[in-house]
Design a protein around this motif. Sequence first.
Motif, PDB file in Angstrom:
ATOM      1  N   PHE B  74       0.804  -1.222   0.000  1.00  0.00           N
ATOM      2  CA  PHE B  74       0.000   0.000   0.000  1.00  0.00           C
ATOM      3  C   PHE B  74       0.835   1.269   0.000  1.00  0.00           C
ATOM      4  O   PHE B  74       0.393   2.295  -0.480  1.00  0.00           O
ATOM      5  N   PHE B  75       2.040   1.214   0.574  1.00  0.00           N
ATOM      6  CA  PHE B  75       2.820   2.449   0.668  1.00  0.00           C
ATOM      7  C   PHE B  75       4.066   2.438  -0.213  1.00  0.00           C
ATOM      8  O   PHE B  75       4.485   3.463  -0.706  1.00  0.00           O
ATOM      9  N   MET B  76       4.679   1.284  -0.387  1.00  0.00           N
ATOM     10  CA  MET B  76       5.930   1.236  -1.140  1.00  0.00           C
ATOM     11  C   MET B  76       5.704   0.951  -2.627  1.00  0.00           C
ATOM     12  O   MET B  76       6.664   0.906  -3.390  1.00  0.00           O
ATOM     13  N   HIS B  77       4.474   0.672  -3.027  1.00  0.00           N
ATOM     14  CA  HIS B  77       4.136   0.485  -4.446  1.00  0.00           C
ATOM     15  C   HIS B  77       4.999  -0.578  -5.098  1.00  0.00           C
ATOM     16  O   HIS B  77       5.571  -0.382  -6.164  1.00  0.00           O
ATOM     17  N   ILE B  78       5.053  -1.726  -4.447  1.00  0.00           N
ATOM     18  CA  ILE B  78       5.950  -2.763  -4.935  1.00  0.00           C
ATOM     19  C   ILE B  78       5.492  -3.298  -6.287  1.00  0.00           C
ATOM     20  O   ILE B  78       6.278  -3.804  -7.069  1.00  0.00           O
ATOM     21  N   ARG B  79       4.173  -3.151  -6.596  1.00  0.00           N
ATOM     22  CA  ARG B  79       3.677  -3.728  -7.849  1.00  0.00           C
ATOM     23  C   ARG B  79       3.913  -2.812  -9.044  1.00  0.00           C
ATOM     24  O   ARG B  79       3.732  -3.212 -10.176  1.00  0.00           O
ATOM     25  N   GLU B  80       4.286  -1.546  -8.768  1.00  0.00           N
ATOM     26  CA  GLU B  80       4.382  -0.587  -9.867  1.00  0.00           C
ATOM     27  C   GLU B  80       5.791  -0.493 -10.432  1.00  0.00           C
ATOM     28  O   GLU B  80       6.720  -1.058  -9.892  1.00  0.00           O
ATOM     29  N   GLY B  81       5.908   0.252 -11.501  1.00  0.00           N
ATOM     30  CA  GLY B  81       7.222   0.495 -12.086  1.00  0.00           C
ATOM     31  C   GLY B  81       7.541  -0.501 -13.177  1.00  0.00           C
ATOM     32  O   GLY B  81       7.083  -1.642 -13.150  1.00  0.00           O
ATOM     33  N   GLU B  82       8.324  -0.039 -14.174  1.00  0.00           N
ATOM     34  CA  GLU B  82       8.700  -0.934 -15.269  1.00  0.00           C
ATOM     35  C   GLU B  82      10.216  -0.980 -15.339  1.00  0.00           C
ATOM     36  O   GLU B  82      10.908  -0.432 -14.495  1.00  0.00           O
ATOM     37  N   GLY B  83      10.708  -1.678 -16.350  1.00  0.00           N
ATOM     38  CA  GLY B  83      12.159  -1.780 -16.501  1.00  0.00           C
ATOM     39  C   GLY B  83      12.718  -2.860 -15.598  1.00  0.00           C
ATOM     40  O   GLY B  83      11.972  -3.728 -15.141  1.00  0.00           O
ATOM     41  N   PRO B  84      14.039  -2.823 -15.350  1.00  0.00           N
ATOM     42  CA  PRO B  84      14.635  -3.857 -14.500  1.00  0.00           C
ATOM     43  C   PRO B  84      13.976  -3.839 -13.118  1.00  0.00           C
ATOM     44  O   PRO B  84      13.670  -2.773 -12.586  1.00  0.00           O
ATOM     45  N   LYS B  85      13.766  -4.995 -12.586  1.00  0.00           N
ATOM     46  CA  LYS B  85      13.022  -5.087 -11.327  1.00  0.00           C
ATOM     47  C   LYS B  85      13.966  -4.816 -10.155  1.00  0.00           C
ATOM     48  O   LYS B  85      14.287  -5.700  -9.383  1.00  0.00           O
ATOM     49  N   TYR B  86      14.431  -3.566 -10.068  1.00  0.00           N
ATOM     50  CA  TYR B  86      15.340  -3.204  -8.989  1.00  0.00           C
ATOM     51  C   TYR B  86      14.736  -3.509  -7.628  1.00  0.00           C
ATOM     52  O   TYR B  86      15.393  -4.003  -6.727  1.00  0.00           O
ATOM     53  N   ASN B  87      13.418  -3.181  -7.492  1.00  0.00           N
ATOM     54  CA  ASN B  87      12.832  -3.345  -6.162  1.00  0.00           C
ATOM     55  C   ASN B  87      12.770  -4.819  -5.747  1.00  0.00           C
ATOM     56  O   ASN B  87      12.973  -5.143  -4.592  1.00  0.00           O
ATOM     57  N   VAL B  88      12.531  -5.709  -6.744  1.00  0.00           N
ATOM     58  CA  VAL B  88      12.503  -7.137  -6.396  1.00  0.00           C
ATOM     59  C   VAL B  88      13.900  -7.599  -6.002  1.00  0.00           C
ATOM     60  O   VAL B  88      14.092  -8.292  -4.994  1.00  0.00           O
ATOM     61  N   MET B  89      14.916  -7.163  -6.788  1.00  0.00           N
ATOM     62  CA  MET B  89      16.292  -7.549  -6.453  1.00  0.00           C
ATOM     63  C   MET B  89      16.660  -7.065  -5.053  1.00  0.00           C
ATOM     64  O   MET B  89      17.228  -7.796  -4.246  1.00  0.00           O
ATOM     65  N   THR B  90      16.306  -5.809  -4.783  1.00  0.00           N
ATOM     66  CA  THR B  90      16.655  -5.243  -3.486  1.00  0.00           C
ATOM     67  C   THR B  90      15.946  -5.985  -2.364  1.00  0.00           C
ATOM     68  O   THR B  90      16.527  -6.249  -1.313  1.00  0.00           O
TER      69      THR B  90
END
Lengths: 657, 116
Positions: B74-90
Amino acid sequence: MYASIKSFASSFFVTGDPLIYGADVSIVLTSIAVLFVLFYFKKWGWLWREWLTTVDHKKIGIMYLFASLLMLFRGGVDALLMRTQLALPNVQFLQADHYNAVFTTHGTIMILFMAMPMMFGLFNMVVPLQIGARDVAYPFLNSVSFWLFFFGAMLFNLSFVIGGSPDAGWLSYPPLSEMSGSPGVGENFYIWGIQISGIGSLATGINFIVTILKMRAPGMKFMKMPMFTWSVFSSSIIIIFAFPILTVTLALLFIDRYMGGHLFTMDGGGFPMMYINLIWMWGHPEVYIVVLPAFGIFSEIVATFSRKRIFGYKSMVFALLSISILSFFTWVHHFFTMGSGADVNVAFAIATMAIGIPTGAKVFNWLFTMFRGRIRLEQPMMWTLAFIPCFVVGGATGVMLAVAPADYQYHNSYFLIAHFHQVLIGGVVFGYLAGIYYWWPKLFGFKLNERLGKYAFWLWNIGFYVCFMPQYALGFMGMTRRVYTYGWDMGWGPLNLVSTIGAFLMGIGFVFQVWQILYSVKYGERDTTGDPWNARTLEWSIPSPPPMYNFAVVPVVDERDSFWEDKERRDFAPAPPVPVSKLESIHMPKNSGVPIIFAACWFIAGFGFVFDWKWMAFSGLAGVGISLLVRSFTYDTDYYVPLEEVIETEKAAGRAV
Amino acid sequence: MSQHPAGAADHGHGHHDEHENHGSLKAYVIGFILSIVLTVIPLLVVFQTNMSKNGIIITIVTMAVIQLLVQLLFFMHIREGEGPKYNVMTLILGLFIVVVIVASSVWIMSFNSVVQ
């Protein structure tokens, strides 16, 4: 009334020691002098507009740099006080409790308020220029980080004259740092000084990760980034994982001290060793946080002054990133003697030795870069050359300490002291000094004087070995750290005297550097080309000092060291000026006064918590909340530098026609 | 990071055309209420019930993990964003380091109970 004021003042201010009265007098005189200059020359407006509210990464970097040099002075004076006390047996210069305070503040200041801000200063001064960006990703947050560090450091330093310094060692081990062992306010200063600046450090780590991920010049793929940028990236990864551990650990200690918790106490089910486990989980990665950027600096300097591309670029990147992960697996080597059992100690001993492998690979890469290079011995290169043997010896003694059974012999002896000073001075301090000499002309537009720099270099280097080599031997002779005096019968006198002489040589070296800076402001060789070292990376493609927006035209990168390749292609002729038609107005962030006020409110809150004055603590926290709200509802945060101004600036620098 | 990306200098391209959507008010309110509920439950369990010690620990840990997911969604918007999945890696790296920290702390400290 008078009696109550007197009794308050006698416990509020530190009394009884002539050294501290001397500090009181010098603080008051310096403050009066600064205020006088500001009022007399009517510089308040200038100070506020140009520096205190700035979000320009270059100015923030310069402020970090000078604050850290000031802290180097304070930490260095602490070191000289300790060395004076230890110069001969049975010296009556510092009393035991004063000595405890001095070694505590020396360690904390040197790591958290000298090395960290000097590193952040270099991050700020260099990274955006090196990747072709006009500022960091979050310029406002950058200013917040600086002011949090600044007020955290001031709060910590205040303990010297108000309330009393912390004296439970630089990591404040419980149960000594609990209320039972340290009932005074010193440890509260420690906790709040570090907490406030620690939030800033975490924010800087996030800021530079995003800057490097998102703000690189077009075409600069990951494997085309300069080595220093890579090292900042790996260091920032460690920061964002390690600093939360520090914050939580100190918060738990604060709960113990302030609310009567029993997390780390000896009674009530407390677990003091857990604190040591947690604090080193931050503390060990921390040393890699500070040393990785130094590695990056050496990589830039070695390539530039050998006139060669860095050897083994890919292995350098791999080494940096593997160090940043491996650094989280070695922390137990700081407390092998806790007795966790053979299996635990062996696992962490092996991990510790493993981290020497990528580090060793880097040393070979530097040597191979120099091999058959055209080496120029200018100041940055001299510090780099001094670093290599120093760090290799420090690394070798580190591997000795990593052998868990042998560590039972070395633990907490002067052997350990010599080892970590060798890697921290030889690695971190030499590295940052090399970086300062290297990038100084870029930021200030003039080189630092060569002759004075060479005096400083040799004083530092000779002083270093004279100071710390005897300490290895003293460790084997049984001298333990944190002893404030010793008897004639121990036989430690001669080597300690030699060590003290070395420490003072380094102190004189620092004085030469201050002189060098002051001298060069007036007489230093001016840099009109923007590329005084014939260097390889993008920051040297713009004038020195760079205009406020850094790059009038955003550079396009198509290979590694693309600035150097460009120079080679045009046979080192000066770059052709840019036609005015290619310039445009530039989007930049606006200055803001919120960060300094926000951080000052944290300072007030911290001071309130230190003395348990709830009215002050909660009004400080209220100020913090209001500052956040004000910022949240500020929509006018950016502007465009008008085209005419860009054209004028570029023409004045001879960069546009 | 909110509506105006803190004046990020954006290479002089000027306008923020590719402005990502940072969630609706509804999502934020739901996330906020869920966070409060998930914080109150452990408090009630500790102060108002007689659950066994293990039961309390399990409840607190479960609520903490759910809370973590709520924050991410709800706050970190983990589902959004395109391109390399930096947030998943992190996140994977973060999770790895958390596991290392917790598991090895238990391992390191367990010797204490052996010798006592």
